[in-house]
Write an enzyme that holds these catalytic residues in place. Structure first.
Site, PDB file in Angstrom:
ATOM      1  N   THR A 200       4.331  -8.079  -2.205  1.00  8.22           N
ATOM      2  CA  THR A 200       5.592  -7.085  -2.056  1.00  8.22           C
ATOM      3  C   THR A 200       5.434  -6.860  -0.462  1.00  8.22           C
ATOM      4  O   THR A 200       6.679  -7.484  -0.275  1.00  8.22           O
ATOM      5  CB  THR A 200       6.209  -5.887  -3.368  1.00  8.22           C
ATOM      6  OG1 THR A 200       5.051  -4.778  -2.349  1.00  8.22           O
ATOM      7  CG2 THR A 200       5.853  -6.133  -4.673  1.00  8.22           C
ATOM      8  N   TYR A 235      11.282   0.407   7.858  1.00  6.25           N
ATOM      9  CA  TYR A 235      10.599  -0.312   8.107  1.00  6.25           C
ATOM     10  C   TYR A 235      10.152  -0.615   9.541  1.00  6.25           C
ATOM     11  O   TYR A 235       8.910  -1.766   9.731  1.00  6.25           O
ATOM     12  CB  TYR A 235      10.407  -1.263   6.616  1.00  6.25           C
ATOM     13  CG  TYR A 235       9.616  -1.302   5.949  1.00  6.25           C
ATOM     14  CD1 TYR A 235       8.509  -1.597   5.612  1.00  6.25           C
ATOM     15  CD2 TYR A 235      10.872  -0.847   4.263  1.00  6.25           C
ATOM     16  CE1 TYR A 235       7.839  -0.859   4.089  1.00  6.25           C
ATOM     17  CE2 TYR A 235      10.443  -0.762   3.228  1.00  6.25           C
ATOM     18  CZ  TYR A 235       9.019  -1.048   3.398  1.00  6.25           C
ATOM     19  OH  TYR A 235       8.492  -0.223   1.728  1.00  6.25           O
ATOM     20  N   LEU A 246      10.813  -7.051   0.354  1.00  2.00           N
ATOM     21  CA  LEU A 246      11.268  -7.013  -1.164  1.00  2.00           C
ATOM     22  C   LEU A 246      10.354  -6.262  -2.210  1.00  2.00           C
ATOM     23  O   LEU A 246      10.264  -7.389  -3.486  1.00  2.00           O
ATOM     24  CB  LEU A 246      11.683  -7.991  -0.668  1.00  2.00           C
ATOM     25  CG  LEU A 246      12.890  -7.922  -0.269  1.00  2.00           C
ATOM     26  CD1 LEU A 246      13.236 -10.238  -0.142  1.00  2.00           C
ATOM     27  CD2 LEU A 246      13.750  -7.626  -0.225  1.00  2.00           C
ATOM     28  N   HIS A 247      10.401  -4.823  -2.294  1.00  2.00           N
ATOM     29  CA  HIS A 247       9.373  -5.081  -3.534  1.00  2.00           C
ATOM     30  C   HIS A 247       9.693  -5.474  -5.074  1.00  2.00           C
ATOM     31  O   HIS A 247       9.404  -6.323  -5.693  1.00  2.00           O
ATOM     32  CB  HIS A 247       8.787  -3.296  -3.478  1.00  2.00           C
ATOM     33  CG  HIS A 247       8.394  -2.742  -2.132  1.00  2.00           C
ATOM     34  ND1 HIS A 247       7.005  -3.188  -1.433  1.00  2.00           N
ATOM     35  CD2 HIS A 247       8.930  -2.215  -0.652  1.00  2.00           C
ATOM     36  CE1 HIS A 247       6.721  -2.786  -1.169  1.00  2.00           C
ATOM     37  NE2 HIS A 247       7.603  -1.492  -0.619  1.00  2.00           N
ATOM     38  N   ASP A 248      10.967  -4.422  -5.283  1.00  2.00           N
ATOM     39  CA  ASP A 248      11.672  -4.270  -7.036  1.00  2.00           C
ATOM     40  C   ASP A 248      11.939  -5.561  -7.168  1.00  2.00           C
ATOM     41  O   ASP A 248      12.432  -6.303  -7.732  1.00  2.00           O
ATOM     42  CB  ASP A 248      12.529  -3.196  -7.042  1.00  2.00           C
ATOM     43  CG  ASP A 248      12.089  -1.531  -6.710  1.00  2.00           C
ATOM     44  OD1 ASP A 248      10.703  -1.961  -6.765  1.00  2.00           O
ATOM     45  OD2 ASP A 248      12.747  -0.901  -6.838  1.00  2.00           O
TER      46      ASP A 248
END
Lengths: 321, 321
Positions: A200, A235, A246-248
């Site tokens: 991610t 960030y 863009l983890h999720d």
């Protein structure tokens, strides 16, 4: 066109959760059939409220949103991550309050009901702490037998953690729940995928992408663009430029099958629930990587290490379609 | 020519220890002033015997070799790694027995004596479990003040472990000793460098290199070539080809300053001594890597992640000079 995948989303909305939600609502591959809210980025009630309000902005009705446990499986809720996601989880934005109220069921009850309604086809996508998932497994150990796939954003395998040097926040918030959800007898029953920081953190949304969202006619896209301000500020020191991970959303696109996995070995996974410096770490047995594959063929959990294109391309194509 | 660096080597000889020893004996940058033997690949007595016999083959006299503790700092010796290094640590080879006997002092006594003799200039290079080092620090807490640099082969930071999914064998054999040696109050006093699997697994000795050693006129080079057979057999399934990793030799070349560090941030380091799946893991805070550097400027330990050329080139140039 192929059948849409019925997806249950468990989330702690959360700015990147909101982007993932926007994608899931618009993806032609997904039928979002229910949402559970869990404490993590913010508390479960606020997470449910944020989710309902985002559904309202998207003009979507009929998707039940259920509130999950306030406290974690084996430790108290710690008060969220205001520095990352703002005081209310969505960067401090005051969204128009949706008229939709949370479902009368708990998140656990909703998940179990949907697992019967969509038995054999339901995908469970968890992008927050695994509290609700562990509670559901405890309440009904037969749950995995009715769920086709289980995709989790969480963990850090061969990447640094974020909440500690070793651990990622979703897992670290509730390591015992994660250990429950990734126990061998559970992972043997459904198709489990972990989407950790290893991959991610390689997928970012840059300022030009934020501008593209902001320029949309779609109110949901514009709201996402605005709340991303807070997230990108967080960030900036981490990446040395104004951007965000863009983890999720990446986990959502993977669950939807709309991106290829170019490096995703299936290996044994243990969650560290001890009280050392690795508490909450995801110990995936990736010793096979030196011979070109981490796939030990010993079952376990698929660990996504790389995908076949930038996920931002999929997200913008879908949200701005 | 610059002054040779006085080096105390602590080792569990060991096939790659033997290669490191061969390099240290021949390097013009190094004055090997003493050797401690520790249990790890084999037990400390056998490790001392192997070391003495290798010195004999090299025709070197006058370097004291002292036997260290048989058991580890806080757990018993586990019987070595015969599958990796052979029953006797050196691939089962029967070397001509050297007439040199172990020093009358323990490894701890020898190290402390040398720290006075070479006060301010001594480099300590540890390529086995850190048992002797921790015992020396316990016996004389002023030791680090007289030691210029401390270089350790050990650990796995953002790489898989080897003895477990999370831990490397040297550290896993004696996590409490490693925690002692890398405690903040110790690392503040000397220049500490960790050479983990992250970088050592990137540096291999291939069959053509083994053949070059075997073709040498030098009896030590030929003995190394022969014992490498066992080690390369062990590594075949790990790398998918007949080769071996240059763990200890890389640490030796780094200690000698004969290779450049191209990525070596100085960061906080914790050793996991808990009883979870990460026991023996080296938790380095590498969260800074996303902005292009892992250097947190918060002191701690230099973590070598990359060097500026293949270490095999330095080794062969030195051993076959």
């Amino acid at each position: 066109m192929t059948e849409r995948i019925p997806v249950f989303l468990d989330c702690d909305t959360g700015i990147d959760d909101a982007v993932a939600l926007g994608y899931l609502l618009r993806s032609p591959a997904v039928d979002l059939v229910g949402i559970g809210a869990v404490s993590g980025n913010t508390d479960s009630s606020q997470a449910a409220r944020n989710t309902l309000d985002l559904l309202g902005i998207a003009g979507v009705t009929g998707i039940p949103v259920a509130v999950g446990a306030h406290h974690h499986f084996s430790q108290d809720y710690r008060g969220g991550a205001a520095h990352v996601h703002g005081d209310n989880g969505i960067g401090g934005m005051q969204l128009p309050r949706s008229e939709q109220e949370p479902d009368a069921r708990t998140a656990v009850e909703l998940l179990i009901d949907l697992s019967h309604q969509y038995a054999g086809t339901l995908h469970v996508l968890a992008v927050g702490p695994l509290t609700n998932i562990a509670l559901a497994l405890q309440a009904d150990p037969t749950l995995p037998s009715r769920v086709k796939a289980f995709t989790v954003m969480g963990g850090a395998c061969l990447a640094p953690g974020n909440i500690t040097a070793a651990a990622e926040a979703n897992i670290h918030n509730d390591p015992e729940a994660a250990a429950y959800a990734f126990a061998a007898e559970v992972t043997a029953q459904w198709d489990a995928t972990l989407v950790p920081l290893d991959v991610t953190m390689q997928h970012t949304l840059e300022e030009q992408h934020q501008h593209a969202l902001a320029a949309s006619d779609d109110p949901l896209a514009r709201v996402l663009a605005e709340m991303l301000d807070h997230y990108m500020d967080f960030y900036r020191p981490i990446f040395g430029r104004r951007t965000c991970a863009l983890h999720d959303p990446l986990a959502a696109v993977i669950a939807a099958g709309e991106i290829g996995l170019s490096d995703a070995p299936r290996v044994p996974l243990e969650i560290d629930t001890a009280d050392g410096p690795a508490r909450g770490a995801t110990i995936a047995d990736l010793r096979g990587i030196h011979r070109g594959t981490g796939d030990s063929s010993r079952g376990g959990v698929r660990i996504v290490r790389a995908v076949d294109r930038p996920v931002i391309d999929v997200l913008l194509d879908t949200i701005l379609r």
